[in-house]
Design an enzyme around this catalytic site. Structure first.
Site, mmCIF file in Angstrom:
data_model
loop_
_atom_site.group_PDB
_atom_site.id
_atom_site.type_symbol
_atom_site.label_atom_id
_atom_site.label_comp_id
_atom_site.label_asym_id
_atom_site.label_seq_id
_atom_site.Cartn_x
_atom_site.Cartn_y
_atom_site.Cartn_z
ATOM 1 N N SER A 43 53.525 40.400 34.336
ATOM 2 C CA SER A 43 54.601 39.371 35.305
ATOM 3 C C SER A 43 54.247 37.990 34.948
ATOM 4 C CB SER A 43 53.829 39.506 37.041
ATOM 5 O OG SER A 43 54.305 38.433 37.809
ATOM 6 N N HIS A 156 52.139 45.169 38.896
ATOM 7 C CA HIS A 156 50.985 45.720 38.317
ATOM 8 C C HIS A 156 50.629 47.008 38.658
ATOM 9 C CE1 HIS A 156 48.783 41.570 37.295
ATOM 10 N NE2 HIS A 156 50.138 41.872 36.704
ATOM 11 N N GLU A 165 48.430 41.151 43.806
ATOM 12 C CA GLU A 165 46.980 41.454 43.921
ATOM 13 C C GLU A 165 46.486 41.027 44.865
ATOM 14 O OE1 GLU A 165 45.012 39.310 40.483
ATOM 15 O OE2 GLU A 165 47.144 39.072 39.420
ATOM 16 N N GLU A 206 44.608 45.940 35.355
ATOM 17 C CA GLU A 206 43.604 44.769 35.556
ATOM 18 C C GLU A 206 42.258 45.485 36.187
ATOM 19 O OE1 GLU A 206 45.043 41.400 37.425
ATOM 20 O OE2 GLU A 206 46.542 40.925 36.016
ATOM 21 N N ASP A 242 47.603 37.411 45.570
ATOM 22 C CA ASP A 242 48.604 36.773 44.447
ATOM 23 C C ASP A 242 49.957 37.704 44.925
ATOM 24 O OD1 ASP A 242 50.217 36.310 42.476
ATOM 25 O OD2 ASP A 242 49.286 37.105 40.909
ATOM 26 N N GLU A 285 48.172 32.978 45.881
ATOM 27 C CA GLU A 285 48.817 32.400 44.535
ATOM 28 C C GLU A 285 50.330 32.912 44.703
ATOM 29 O OE1 GLU A 285 48.643 34.166 40.073
ATOM 30 O OE2 GLU A 285 46.744 34.088 41.171
ATOM 31 N N ASP A 312 51.048 29.488 39.896
ATOM 32 C CA ASP A 312 51.067 30.180 38.592
ATOM 33 C C ASP A 312 52.381 30.202 38.122
ATOM 34 O OD1 ASP A 312 50.721 31.733 36.406
ATOM 35 O OD2 ASP A 312 50.552 33.624 37.607
ATOM 36 N N LYS A 337 46.210 29.594 32.683
ATOM 37 C CA LYS A 337 46.441 30.548 31.364
ATOM 38 C C LYS A 337 46.830 29.956 30.041
ATOM 39 C CE LYS A 337 48.032 34.007 34.857
ATOM 40 N NZ LYS A 337 49.459 34.746 35.160
ATOM 41 N N HIS A 365 42.884 35.342 33.398
ATOM 42 C CA HIS A 365 43.184 36.395 32.423
ATOM 43 C C HIS A 365 44.598 36.544 32.460
ATOM 44 C CE1 HIS A 365 42.704 39.807 35.474
ATOM 45 N NE2 HIS A 365 43.186 38.860 35.879
ATOM 46 N N LYS A 388 39.630 34.122 37.274
ATOM 47 C CA LYS A 388 40.237 35.490 37.634
ATOM 48 C C LYS A 388 40.135 36.142 36.186
ATOM 49 C CE LYS A 388 44.244 36.151 39.415
ATOM 50 N NZ LYS A 388 45.713 35.971 39.720
#
Length: 414
Positions: A43, A156, A165, A206, A242, A285, A312, A337, A365, A388
């Site tokens: 993503s 995900h 998430e 993840e 998230d 997030e 993000d 990131k 990550h 994270k």
């Protein structure tokens, strides 16, 4: 006498999703080597620096990275031979100026970052100190609190959960070792609960579970049950989300298929407000789309005093975008990131800007990871406070936790 960069070697390796990525070795004149590899996201924000791929359908379905590796060998390497590895800013600037694009599209952010991180590691190895101490010096003194991904949805997973998430954060722990213990116990209790409900306990990219549930509230109830059954309470372990709302944003509306809802910005804000009122959620997030700036202003004004609001896709570890967010009072935290921006120096500049304006920083990550633990050292070096790095399973995730344990041990010893 300073050992200069003597050679740079890059190769294509495989990330945790079976997709190619780059690993680079930087070799100094005395033989000291620094190695780094770069992750890749599933993503991704539309404003991220470019991850250069070959787009050759005969090679890894177009995902090979030989063009980026060729850029390292033919373009970057000749520029950096005999450079001082301790002058990170200069080395990164040489690559940035050679690329000469706003989004690293000529050389590739993946090519540039692999070299940038490998240079830093070579320098740390050359003077025989841990990477976190090399990056942070005497100021590196705080271990991060992990955000542990325990249930996956969105891009995900293949379940019907809208949010990407669902994480737990052991805020009641006294050190990283206890944080990991608490996370592991809740994770394994959640596995037992999910299994008892008749759902699959297979894990996603993840390391989190992706049970076949539909609503965000179902996921939250399962997590709270796991926290309590593991012997903890929601004062000790909080929940972080998230939403990855850019993935939900279509024609000015937020489409929550699992919830069977179609929401305006204001309605989405009310939906999030209700969630944090009902559940022990302390961080959200990407609660709104990366392009919904007016919505983000309202979200920050409404929830910013109640909850950590993390940008993000909104900021993509970009200095200028964070500057804009600070000016417009959008969000109160930033996800960091390094592969979103392409060099270590730019990453550190963005972190410093955030910290100077009291924005919280979370080192992160990506869904496609490698065994490289650079982000663990980075989180300790800059006193980020939060990290994270996935769930309590899959080696590319647990390697980061194990590195944090070793860093904490070294901090105590020092």
């Amino acid at each position: 006498m300073i050992n200069k960069i003597k050679d740079i070697k890059s190769r294509q390796i495989i990330d945790s999703r079976g997709i190619p990525t780059i690993e680079t070795d930087v070799i100094l004149s005395n033989g000291t080597t620094g190695r780094a590899s770069v992750p890749s996201g599933a993503s991704t924000g539309k404003f991220e620096a470019v991850e250069l791929r070959d787009n050759d359908n005969n090679q890894f379905f177009g995902k090979s990275v030989y063009k980026a590796i060729n850029n390292i060998e033919k373009v970057i390497k000749p520029l950096l031979i005999n450079q001082n590895p301790f002058n990170q800013k200069k080395i990164d600037l040489i690559m940035i100026e050679k690329d000469d694009t706003k989004n690293k599209s000529k050389l590739g952010a993946n090519a540039m970052l692999s070299v940038s991180l490998a240079v830093a590691r070579a320098a740390a190895n050359d003077i025989n100190i841990p990477l976190y101490k090399y990056l942070g010096g005497i100021y590196a003194s705080t271990m991060p609190i992990p955000m542990m991904n325990v249930i996956n949805g969105g891009a995900h997973s293949n379940n019907k959960l809208d949010f990407q998430e669902f994480m737990i954060q052991p805020v009641g722990s006294c050190d990283i070792t206890e944080s990991i213990k608490m996370g592991s116990e809740v994770f394994n209790e959640l596995k037992r609960i999910i299994n008892n409900h008749g759902f699959s306990t297979a894990v996603g990219d993840e390391g989190g579970f992706a049970p076949d549930i539909k609503t965000n509230k179902e996921a939250l109830e399962l997590i709270i049950l796991a926290i309590n059954n593991a012997g903890y309470n929601t004062d000790e372990i909080k929940i972080c989300l998230d939403a990855a709302a850019s993935e939900l944003y279509k024609d000015g509306k937020y489409i929550l298929k699992g919830e069977e809802k179609e929401l305006s910005s204001c309605e989405m804000i009310n939906y999030l407000d209700n969630l944090i009122t009902e559940y022990p959620i302390t961080s959200i997030e990407d609660g709104l789309s990366e392009e919904d700036f007016d919505g983000w202003k309202k979200l920050t004004c409404t929830l910013g005093h109640k909850c950590q609001l993390v940008g993000d896709d909104l900021f993509v570890t970009n200095y200028e975008k964070l500057e804009f967010g600070i000016k417009e009072q959008i969000a109160n935290a930033i996800l960091i990131k390094p592969n979103q921006t392409g060099t270590l120096s730019e990453t550190l500049d963005t972190i410093l800007l955030a910290q100077q304006h009291n924005y919280r920083t979370i080192i992160s990550h990506r869904s496609g990871e490698t065994e490289d633990t650079f982000i663990s050292d980075l989180s300790a070096a800059v006193n980020a406070g939060q990290i994270k790095t996935g769930s309590m399973s899959r080696g590319e995730r647990t390697s980061k936790y194990n590195r944090l344990i070793r860093i904490e041990e070294d901090m105590i010893k020092s």
